[in-house]
Structures are given as C-alpha cells and as structure tokens.
Enzyme design. Structure first.
Site, PDB file in Angstrom:
ATOM      1  N   ARG A  12       2.365  47.663   5.729  1.00  0.00           N
ATOM      2  CA  ARG A  12       3.194  47.521   6.931  1.00  0.00           C
ATOM      3  C   ARG A  12       2.389  47.950   8.158  1.00  0.00           C
ATOM      4  NH1 ARG A  12       4.483  50.034  11.326  1.00  0.00           N
ATOM      5  NH2 ARG A  12       4.865  51.950  10.128  1.00  0.00           N
ATOM      6  N   ASP A  13       2.172  49.238   8.350  1.00  0.00           N
ATOM      7  CA  ASP A  13       1.350  49.683   9.481  1.00  0.00           C
ATOM      8  C   ASP A  13      -0.056  49.107   9.360  1.00  0.00           C
ATOM      9  OD1 ASP A  13       0.188  51.186  11.632  1.00  0.00           O
ATOM     10  OD2 ASP A  13       1.667  52.750  11.307  1.00  0.00           O
ATOM     11  N   HIS A  16      -1.301  45.897  11.249  1.00  0.00           N
ATOM     12  CA  HIS A  16      -1.860  45.901  12.605  1.00  0.00           C
ATOM     13  C   HIS A  16      -3.380  45.775  12.578  1.00  0.00           C
ATOM     14  CE1 HIS A  16       1.860  46.847  14.697  1.00  0.00           C
ATOM     15  NE2 HIS A  16       2.077  47.880  13.904  1.00  0.00           N
ATOM     16  N   SER A 166       3.143  57.864  16.760  1.00  0.00           N
ATOM     17  CA  SER A 166       2.640  56.496  16.916  1.00  0.00           C
ATOM     18  C   SER A 166       1.379  56.414  17.758  1.00  0.00           C
ATOM     19  CB  SER A 166       3.718  55.617  17.563  1.00  0.00           C
ATOM     20  OG  SER A 166       4.972  55.836  16.992  1.00  0.00           O
ATOM     21  N   HIS A 195       4.676  61.056  10.068  1.00  0.00           N
ATOM     22  CA  HIS A 195       3.896  59.814  10.138  1.00  0.00           C
ATOM     23  C   HIS A 195       2.789  60.070  11.148  1.00  0.00           C
ATOM     24  CE1 HIS A 195       3.249  55.361  10.242  1.00  0.00           C
ATOM     25  NE2 HIS A 195       2.885  55.617  11.499  1.00  0.00           N
ATOM     26  N   HIS A 197      -1.207  59.492  12.859  1.00  0.00           N
ATOM     27  CA  HIS A 197      -2.311  58.562  13.116  1.00  0.00           C
ATOM     28  C   HIS A 197      -3.587  59.351  13.362  1.00  0.00           C
ATOM     29  CE1 HIS A 197      -0.777  54.368  13.301  1.00  0.00           C
ATOM     30  NE2 HIS A 197       0.388  54.993  13.393  1.00  0.00           N
ATOM     31  N   TYR A 286       0.444  53.885  22.422  1.00  0.00           N
ATOM     32  CA  TYR A 286       0.934  53.304  21.164  1.00  0.00           C
ATOM     33  C   TYR A 286      -0.235  52.668  20.411  1.00  0.00           C
ATOM     34  CZ  TYR A 286       4.648  50.965  18.420  1.00  0.00           C
ATOM     35  OH  TYR A 286       5.511  50.551  17.436  1.00  0.00           O
TER      36      TYR A 286
END
Length: 336
Positions: A12-13, A16, A166, A195, A197, A286
């Site tokens: 999913r992520d 990108h 995000s 979550h 990054h 983002y």
C-alpha cells in the site's frame, strides 16, 4: 508485555515508491512471502487508499480490486487490510473490499479532521471488520489536539488509533509525547499504533520509542518500501524487537530475503535517505509528494529541495498534490 501486531504496508504505502505500478502476479508473490514470514496483517491498495488511482494522486497500473483479489488468493494467516481516505474512497468501496476478503481497514484523515471518518468507521464496525483510525501528518497537531482527534475516532468505533508520521517529521520525543497524550484520553482497551517514515532516519527509533510507551501495532515494510525515504524497514525493526525480547510472530531471515529478493529490484528510484527525502522530513512535507515534486523540478528546471521547502512553508497536505506545480511556477516567477 503484549504481543506486537506487525502491520506490513509494502503493498500500500510501498506503491508510492513505484508510482502505483505493480502487476497482480508480483503482488501475489510478495503477499505470499509476507504471509509465510508471519506478519499479522498485510495492507493492499493504491498508495492513497481505495479509489486513489487518479490524475491527482497518480494512476495505478491495476485496480484496487485486482490487487486485493491477488492478495486474497494467497494470504491464509495474516489479516488482509486496506486503507480508506474519506473523500477519496467511499463506503460502497469499503463494502466491496469486504466482499473480496478484506477484514481490516484503516480509515485515514488529516490530523485535525477525524470527524469526517465517523461514518466510515461506523460502517466498518457494522461489517465486523477490525478498524483503525489513521491520523496523518501527526506532526501538524500538538499532542493534546491530536489526542482529542484520536478520541473522536475511538468514539466512532475504532479499535486502534495511529500516530501517523506521514512527513517523517517526528523525533523520538515528539512520538513519546503524542503516544502519552493518546493514553491519557483513550480507553484502556483501545490500542495505539505507530506509522513511521524514514525521512530523518528515525523510523526504527521512533517505532521503538512508541512500543516502549505502550504501542502494540507497528507499521513497517519490506526494505522500508514506501513514500519518501520509505517506511520503517520491517526486517530492521524485527531484528531490534527480537533483541529487546518483544514477542512477535515474524521470521527475520524470511523478511530479509523478501526485502532483498522481491522488493528492492522493483525500485526505479532508490528508497533511501538522500537530499530530497531528507528535505521532506526537515520541512515536514507529506512523503508521497516526493515523486510529484521531482517531476515538477525536472519540468521547470528547479532544485527539488526548493520546491519541498516552499511546500512545507505553505503547509500543504495530502490531496493538494496539484499545488506543487503552482509552487514551482511561483518560484520561477520570483527569480525571473
């Protein structure tokens, strides 16, 4: 301590990182490998969730339904999960995903807009699904305000609410403060998720701090595959979790093999901390804006970092990808 719930977001992520282009056969292979490696849940959809395929976010090579069906064919142990952003995905699409075998959903909103998720969370609960609230760009709300938003999601029926970094902008103390603020207002039975990054090279550290503060659901991906510099690399996090003595069900070597053999070869741009992705975290942008900003930089002869810094200054959020071209044009005119 409570056993960790490892939520893989490669499919999913991670979309990108490859511009939402993945053949169902490739997705099926990765999903099967993740299932065999013992992750608790596997999230599948366009990078921007159900119905994210568009000119604004980027068209997918396939439909969400093709991807979900491919995963459902091979996932037998993990919970098949998807992401839904109200205003992009609809309740009808959530219901269709459920008919295809999706049993868990994360309903995502901007950090200060939890109220728009109430109907979607409620309907998911009616369907008998596991439901998480996903407060994106969590760095843009102070801990107390973010916790207030988390409470709205809990009241709507969410079993879990995430601190969702995000932009890869949170530091360890930022994560600690937000998790503690959640715990102060959420019911004891409500789980908390993280979550992270990698934009500031803190995804594993932030996830570890979160667990130390009581988080049980941890998002991670093979080779960190995800937007920007990627997500928390699942193989690295599981190694640390094992050293810490935390209970989980994952096979470290199987995850390492899947990361190196199945995922890294897919990357047309390295998923790593570099001058562009570090700037995402530094400016609080983002993470999925990366590819859009790089494309605009090439088209208008600009430094991607200049675009990202201005995007951060304007506090653009997910859904405003089209504004990146405006930012580029403004930068051009200001230096004409």
């Amino acid at each position: 301590m409570t056993r960790l719930y490892i939520q893989d977001v490669t499919l999913r992520d991670g979309m990108h990182a490859i511009r939402h282009r993945l053949a169902p056969a490739q997705l099926r292979t990765i999903a099967a490998a993740l299932d065999a490696a013992g992750v608790d849940a596997i999230e599948v959809s366009h990078g921007d969730g159900l119905a994210g395929s568009s000119l604004t976010y980027g068209p997918g090579s396939n439909t969400d339904w093709e991807w979900i069906t491919a995963a459902a064919d091979v996932v037998t142990n993990a919970k098949l999960t998807t992401l839904l952003l109200p205003g992009i995905g609809t309740i009808a699409e959530l219901e269709h995903a459920h008919t295809l075998g999706v049993r868990s959903v994360r309903v995502a909103t901007h950090a200060t807009e939890a109220d728009i998720a109430v109907q979607h969370i409620s309907r998911a609960r009616e369907l008998g699904m596991d439901v998480s609230g996903f407060l994106m760009m969590s760095h843009m709300a102070a801990p107390a305000e973010l916790a207030r938003q988390a409470k709205l999601m809990e009241q709507a029926g969410a079993h879990c609410v995430y601190v969702t970094d995000s932009g890869g902008r949170l530091t360890m103390s930022d994560v600690r403060d937000r998790v503690r603020a959640y715990r102060d207002v959420l019911d004891e039975a409500t789980q908390i998720g993280i979550h992270a990054h990698e934009n500031l090279s803190l995804s594993v550290a932030n996830s570890v701090v979160a667990v130390e503060e009581g988080v049980t659901r941890v998002d991670a991906s093979l080779a960190g595959q995800g937007a920007g510099a990627g997500n928390c690399p699942i193989e690295a996090f599981i190694a640390v979790a094992t050293l810490q003595g935390w209970e989980h069900g994952c096979d470290l070597f199987a995850l390492q093999d899947s990361a190196d053999d199945l995922v890294r070869p897919l990357q047309d741009r390295p998923v790593q901390v570099d001058r562009e992705t570090l700037t995402l975290g530094y400016a609080g942008v983002y993470s999925s804006f990366l590819r859009h900003a790089e494309r605009a930089a090439i088209e208008y002869g600009l430094d991607t970092r200049r675009i990202l810094l201005e995007v951060g200054k304007r506090e653009l959020v997910g859904g405003q990808e089209d504004m990146i071209v405006d930012v580029a044009l403004d930068l051009l005119s200001s230096h004409a």
